[in-house]
Design a protein around this motif. Structure first.
Motif, short mmCIF file in Angstrom:
data_model
loop_
_atom_site.label_atom_id
_atom_site.label_comp_id
_atom_site.label_asym_id
_atom_site.label_seq_id
_atom_site.Cartn_x
_atom_site.Cartn_y
_atom_site.Cartn_z
N ASP A 35 66.83 -11.99 49.97
CA ASP A 35 66.79 -12.71 51.24
C ASP A 35 67.93 -12.27 52.15
O ASP A 35 68.46 -13.07 52.93
N LEU A 119 59.79 -7.75 63.46
CA LEU A 119 59.65 -8.92 62.59
C LEU A 119 59.82 -8.43 61.16
O LEU A 119 59.02 -7.63 60.66
N GLU A 121 60.12 -9.24 57.18
CA GLU A 121 59.76 -10.21 56.14
C GLU A 121 60.74 -10.09 54.96
O GLU A 121 60.80 -9.07 54.29
N ALA A 126 60.96 -15.03 57.46
CA ALA A 126 60.66 -13.96 58.41
C ALA A 126 61.71 -14.03 59.52
O ALA A 126 61.94 -15.08 60.11
N ALA A 168 58.29 -15.62 63.32
CA ALA A 168 59.71 -15.55 63.00
C ALA A 168 60.30 -16.95 62.87
O ALA A 168 60.20 -17.75 63.80
#
Length: 451
Positions: A35, A119, A121, A126, A168
């Motif tokens: 992440d 964008l 992921e 996102a 997003a």
């Protein structure tokens, strides 16, 4: 898991010291997770010595090791022309975003993969990313006059809603801009964080609650930002383990280019810190200005502080690469003809307080003249004598000073008399001839003892 961003910027000439940029690569690898968004905010292909000889492609060694998610372009990423930057974009692993720059009526680099906004992921989130560049690039970077700019805030205002509509959960800006524009982006566009480049003043703050980071130059720091809490952590790359693959790749490039040839020896290290180069008289600034005056035979010479790049001190055996990295620009040294009144104006403009938009720093390093503080201003003395308003003097300067109004606006193309070799070639030639033994000599008032 809360999404985090690892932010680097203005790597510039760190490639010329392979271990330095390799530590940044090693730290990114150590801190990233599923992440974590890895992002660069411009000037990560140059300027620098290897950038000159590879048209910025030495950055691919770093990009391939780090595998960033997204990058934007800085003004120096255009140093080698539009096609060179497109080539790096096309061959690098990350996505590139640049929302406010056009060329011939089209968004710059769209044909090579540059996006207005990206964008990305991550494992559980996102993140939208929008890159913008300082519209003053056309005044700072030769060869960029054809670029077309919209205002950075306007570009973010267009892209942020589009990215949120596309899914997003967070939107961040990569802003290679001046401080005013970067802060306006943080305050006015609804982004969740601003990751800024361009200014080498390393710091982190919050603008109206929006995290705002600038890592500074040459890969010294990496910022880590938690997008949920806004918590910011600054990591010093000096404590990181270097990525050996990056070290090996860059060393091979240096050796293949003949840049590791030793040309001089320095017994007392010459600092290249930001505070020293913008803080008053400086040994390295004296050395560079002396080289220009020696090469041209001009009455005097001046070098702008911003035209000397930060980096490790010049110490011990000094190589061709070390010297080129001092001023790695494909700009000639130019002899100008100025009146005494104009020379007095030029000297006054070395004080950052005299020019709109410059910080309170001293921007000029001189040779062949002494500058005295008199009657609330500055008085230049050439050959030991105060200048006469109606007399003419020859002044050697970097060509950049003739094509920009951002520094020393008195100087223009109309003052040029004769052009000589490229700045860095003049510096190397001077070191070969005389070695490097720069000293402080009281050339500038209130001189900082900048070793």
């Amino acid at each position: 898991m809360s999404p985090r961003v690892l932010h680097y910027s203005d790597v510039e000439n760190a490639y010329d010291t392979p271990e330095r940029v390799a530590r940044l690569a090693g730290l990114v690898a150590d801190r990233r997770g599923p992440d974590t968004l890895v992002a660069g905010s411009g000037d990560n292909t140059g300027p620098g010595v290897l950038s000159l000889v590879t048209d910025g492609r030495q950055s691919l060694d770093f990009f391939e090791a780090v595998d960033p998610h997204v990058e934007t372009a800085g003004n120096h990423d255009f140093d080698h022309g539009f096609d060179a930057l497109r080539s790096v974009v096309a061959d690098s692993p990350q996505r590139w975003t640049l929302a406010n720059v056009g060329l011939d009526g089209e968004r710059f680099g769209a044909d090579a993969g540059v996006e207005a906004g990206a964008l990305v992921e991550l494992a559980d989130a996102a993140v939208g990313v929008v890159g913008v560049l300082d519209p003053a690039t056309t005044e700072m970077t030769p060869g960029t006059e054809a670029l077309e700019f919209s205002e950075p805030v306007d570009a973010l205002a267009r892209e942020v809603p589009r990215l949120r509509e596309a899914g997003a959960e967070y939107v961040v800006a990569l802003a290679h801009t001046n401080d005013e524009d970067a802060r306006a982006i943080a305050a006015e566009t609804g982004v969740d964080a601003v990751f800024a480049g361009h200014s080498h003043h390393q710091h982190a703050t919050a603008v109206d609650g929006t995290p705002f980071t600038r890592p500074g130059a040459t890969g010294g720091y990496l910022y880590e930002v938690d997008l949920d809490s806004g918590e910011v952590t600054c990591h010093d790359t000096r404590s990181a383990d270097p990525d050996p693959a990056v070290v090996d790749a860059l060393r091979e490039r240096i050796a293949a280019s003949g840049l590791d040839e030793e040309v001089a020896h320095v017994d007392r290290p010459l600092s290249r810190d930001r505070e020293r180069r913008l803080g008053g008289e400086w040994r390295l600034g004296n050395f560079v200005a002396d080289a220009y005056r020696w090469k041209t035979g001009a009455d005097a010479a001046i070098q702008n502080g911003g035209g000397i790049r930060e980096g490790p001190p010049l110490s011990g055996d000094v190589t061709v690469a070390d010297l080129i990295s001092v001023s790695p620009f494909e700009e000639p040294v130019v002899v100008t003809s100025v009146t005494g009144a104009e020379l007095r104006s030029v000297v006054a403009e070395a004080d950052g307080r005299a020019v709109d938009g410059l910080d309170d720093y001293w921007y000029g390093h001189v040779s062949g003249m002494r500058v005295a503080a008199e009657d609330g201003g500055y008085e230049p003395y050439v050959d030991g004598e105060p200048v006469a308003d109606d007399e003419r003097y020859t002044l050697a300067v970097p060509n950049y000073l003739l094509i920009t109004d951002l520094e020393f606006p008195t100087l223009t193309e109309a003052h040029a008399v004769e052009r000589y070799g490229l700045q860095y070639k003049v510096i190397v030639e001077y070191a070969r001839e005389f070695g490097i033994d720069a000293r402080l000599e009281g050339r500038i008032p209130d001189a900082v003892a900048a070793e």
